[in-house]
Motif scaffolding. Structure first.
Motif, PDB file in Angstrom:
ATOM      1  N   THR A   1      50.921  27.033  -6.148  1.00  0.00           N
ATOM      2  CA  THR A   1      50.083  27.193  -7.332  1.00  0.00           C
ATOM      3  C   THR A   1      50.852  26.686  -8.549  1.00  0.00           C
ATOM      4  OG1 THR A   1      49.050  29.149  -6.351  1.00  0.00           O
ATOM      5  CG2 THR A   1      48.748  28.836  -8.712  1.00  0.00           C
ATOM      6  N   PHE A   2      50.122  26.024  -9.465  1.00  0.00           N
ATOM      7  CA  PHE A   2      50.743  25.429 -10.641  1.00  0.00           C
ATOM      8  C   PHE A   2      50.036  25.894 -11.912  1.00  0.00           C
ATOM      9  CE2 PHE A   2      51.241  22.601  -7.072  1.00  0.00           C
ATOM     10  CZ  PHE A   2      52.555  22.171  -7.155  1.00  0.00           C
TER      11      PHE A   2
ATOM     12  N   ASP B   1      46.816   6.995 -26.933  1.00  0.00           N
ATOM     13  CA  ASP B   1      47.515   8.220 -27.317  1.00  0.00           C
ATOM     14  C   ASP B   1      47.282   9.312 -26.274  1.00  0.00           C
ATOM     15  OD1 ASP B   1      48.581   7.221 -29.663  1.00  0.00           O
ATOM     16  OD2 ASP B   1      46.812   7.766 -30.856  1.00  0.00           O
ATOM     17  N   LEU B   2      48.341  10.043 -25.996  1.00  0.00           N
ATOM     18  CA  LEU B   2      48.263  11.137 -25.033  1.00  0.00           C
ATOM     19  C   LEU B   2      48.413  12.465 -25.760  1.00  0.00           C
ATOM     20  CD1 LEU B   2      48.242  12.342 -22.182  1.00  0.00           C
ATOM     21  CD2 LEU B   2      50.692  11.847 -22.040  1.00  0.00           C
ATOM     22  N   ALA B   3      47.453  13.350 -25.558  1.00  0.00           N
ATOM     23  CA  ALA B   3      47.504  14.691 -26.141  1.00  0.00           C
ATOM     24  C   ALA B   3      46.953  15.685 -25.120  1.00  0.00           C
ATOM     25  CB  ALA B   3      46.701  14.744 -27.437  1.00  0.00           C
ATOM     26  N   PHE B   4      47.287  16.960 -25.307  1.00  0.00           N
ATOM     27  CA  PHE B   4      46.876  18.001 -24.359  1.00  0.00           C
ATOM     28  C   PHE B   4      45.911  18.974 -25.020  1.00  0.00           C
ATOM     29  CE2 PHE B   4      51.081  16.553 -22.993  1.00  0.00           C
ATOM     30  CZ  PHE B   4      50.808  16.202 -21.688  1.00  0.00           C
ATOM     31  N   ASP B   5      45.117  19.616 -24.160  1.00  0.00           N
ATOM     32  CA  ASP B   5      44.019  20.445 -24.667  1.00  0.00           C
ATOM     33  C   ASP B   5      44.175  21.921 -24.305  1.00  0.00           C
ATOM     34  OD1 ASP B   5      41.587  20.975 -25.898  1.00  0.00           O
ATOM     35  OD2 ASP B   5      40.477  20.739 -24.038  1.00  0.00           O
ATOM     36  N   ALA B   6      44.439  22.214 -23.024  1.00  0.00           N
ATOM     37  CA  ALA B   6      44.466  23.610 -22.581  1.00  0.00           C
ATOM     38  C   ALA B   6      45.320  23.746 -21.320  1.00  0.00           C
ATOM     39  CB  ALA B   6      43.049  24.099 -22.301  1.00  0.00           C
ATOM     40  N   LEU B   7      45.646  24.993 -20.994  1.00  0.00           N
ATOM     41  CA  LEU B   7      46.362  25.302 -19.755  1.00  0.00           C
ATOM     42  C   LEU B   7      45.357  25.644 -18.663  1.00  0.00           C
ATOM     43  CD1 LEU B   7      49.230  27.525 -21.161  1.00  0.00           C
ATOM     44  CD2 LEU B   7      49.545  25.345 -19.981  1.00  0.00           C
ATOM     45  N   LYS B   8      45.617  25.148 -17.459  1.00  0.00           N
ATOM     46  CA  LYS B   8      44.767  25.446 -16.309  1.00  0.00           C
ATOM     47  C   LYS B   8      45.645  25.780 -15.113  1.00  0.00           C
ATOM     48  CE  LYS B   8      40.959  23.439 -15.358  1.00  0.00           C
ATOM     49  NZ  LYS B   8      39.896  22.473 -14.965  1.00  0.00           N
ATOM     50  N   VAL B   9      45.030  26.402 -14.128  1.00  0.00           N
ATOM     51  CA  VAL B   9      45.730  26.758 -12.896  1.00  0.00           C
ATOM     52  C   VAL B   9      45.223  25.862 -11.774  1.00  0.00           C
ATOM     53  CG1 VAL B   9      46.226  28.590 -11.232  1.00  0.00           C
ATOM     54  CG2 VAL B   9      45.998  29.134 -13.665  1.00  0.00           C
ATOM     55  N   TYR B  10      46.147  25.293 -11.017  1.00  0.00           N
ATOM     56  CA  TYR B  10      45.808  24.394  -9.918  1.00  0.00           C
ATOM     57  C   TYR B  10      46.518  24.842  -8.643  1.00  0.00           C
ATOM     58  CZ  TYR B  10      44.266  21.086 -13.537  1.00  0.00           C
ATOM     59  OH  TYR B  10      43.637  20.485 -14.606  1.00  0.00           O
ATOM     60  N   CYS B  11      45.928  24.486  -7.501  1.00  0.00           N
ATOM     61  CA  CYS B  11      46.583  24.633  -6.200  1.00  0.00           C
ATOM     62  C   CYS B  11      46.658  23.251  -5.550  1.00  0.00           C
ATOM     63  CB  CYS B  11      45.794  25.576  -5.288  1.00  0.00           C
ATOM     64  SG  CYS B  11      46.248  27.307  -5.468  1.00  0.00           S
ATOM     65  N   ASN B  12      47.703  23.023  -4.757  1.00  0.00           N
ATOM     66  CA  ASN B  12      47.735  21.773  -4.003  1.00  0.00           C
ATOM     67  C   ASN B  12      46.690  21.809  -2.896  1.00  0.00           C
ATOM     68  OD1 ASN B  12      48.953  23.626  -2.312  1.00  0.00           O
ATOM     69  ND2 ASN B  12      50.756  22.388  -1.888  1.00  0.00           N
ATOM     70  N   GLU B  13      46.465  20.672  -2.252  1.00  0.00           N
ATOM     71  CA  GLU B  13      45.384  20.570  -1.262  1.00  0.00           C
ATOM     72  C   GLU B  13      45.599  21.511  -0.082  1.00  0.00           C
ATOM     73  OE1 GLU B  13      44.812  16.530  -0.119  1.00  0.00           O
ATOM     74  OE2 GLU B  13      44.110  15.904  -2.102  1.00  0.00           O
ATOM     75  N   GLU B  14      46.866  21.771   0.251  1.00  0.00           N
ATOM     76  CA  GLU B  14      47.164  22.649   1.394  1.00  0.00           C
ATOM     77  C   GLU B  14      47.117  24.134   1.018  1.00  0.00           C
ATOM     78  OE1 GLU B  14      48.746  18.663   1.742  1.00  0.00           O
ATOM     79  OE2 GLU B  14      49.177  20.237   0.277  1.00  0.00           O
TER      80      GLU B  14
END
Length: 252
Positions: free
Chosen positions: A157-158, A140-153
């Motif tokens: 920003t996501f 089962d797939l479920a989500f927990d929270a929102l986070k901020v990410y950047c790509n390696e370069e």
């Protein structure tokens, strides 16, 4: 007279001389005419010029090159409506800060980095991938929270949905299997401690610092959304995109 006609005449003369048993020194040598190719159009080699406007001024991780197929392995979450409603709510909140936020296309959870695959390796690679994931159990797939990410370069920003603890354990085992295939083909493996997530919105540049103070408000929106649309979904397959080709590999 064409070059082919001269060649036929030359061969004809040679055969006649053989029939007459003439000495090779008596054979008349014909100088072939050099054709004029100045009016023939020669096709140029394929060239590619990147147009940043086409892809929202995103910066490529590696240059486009003929024969190189950009590829990655991932899991799909089938409920598109769940994402679309949440994205709309988050985008309204984020655009109060900066209007450039864009929704991500083809939302997924990555199980590999983007890697380059040569055309002749597509068939054996996909066969190896199918073999290694075939004994995986559904989960089962479920989500927990929102986070901020950047790509390696650090060029994008996501804002992304992070999977919950139990799903993370299943995805970790699955990505380790996929790493074995990547290693077999001398391709880069996934992150050592991956954070499995589905990216929802993106913006150019590194905006992690600016979003730090707004993350709490975004997670409040998420909690309300999960309360209204709370549900899990069963994952029973892995997907792979290789250039413009799509593959699916079902679990047992």
């Amino acid at each position: 007279m064409s070059a082919l006609s001269y060649l036929c005449e030359y061969e004809s003369n040679s055969e006649d001389s053989d029939c007459d048993n003439k000495n090779t020194s008596d054979v008349k040598k014909i100088k072939l005419h050099v054709p004029d190719l100045s009016d023939i159009v020669v096709a140029p080699r394929d060239t590619y010029k990147d147009n940043p406007e086409v892809h929202g001024y995103r910066i490529r991780s590696f240059p486009h090159e003929r024969g190189n197929w950009a590829s990655f392995v991932y899991v799909k979450y089938p409920d598109v409506e769940f994402f679309n409603i949440l994205i709309d709510k988050l985008q309204k909140e984020l655009c109060c800060i900066e209007e450039s936020w864009q929704p991500c296309e083809d939302i997924h959870i990555s199980l590999s980095k983007t890697f380059i695959l040569k055309y002749h390796l597509i068939t054996p690679f996909t066969s190896s991938l199918q073999k290694i994931v075939s004994d995986t159990d559904c989960f089962d797939l479920a989500f927990d929270a929102l986070k901020v990410y950047c790509n390696e370069e650090k060029t994008r920003t996501f804002v992304a949905l992070e999977v919950d603890y139990f799903c993370n354990k299943h995805l970790t085992k699955l990505s380790q299997k996929i790493d074995e295939v990547l290693k077999e083909y001398k391709l880069p493996k996934f992150h050592d401690s991956p954070s499995f997530h589905a990216s929802l919105l993106w913006i150019n540049g590194n905006k992690k610092t600016e979003l730090k103070n707004n993350l709490e408000n975004l997670n409040i929106i998420l909690k309300q959304h999960l309360h209204e649309y709370s549900k899990t979904t069963c994952i029973s397959r892995v997907n792979c995109k290789i250039g413009n080709k799509y593959f699916q590999y079902s679990f047992q």
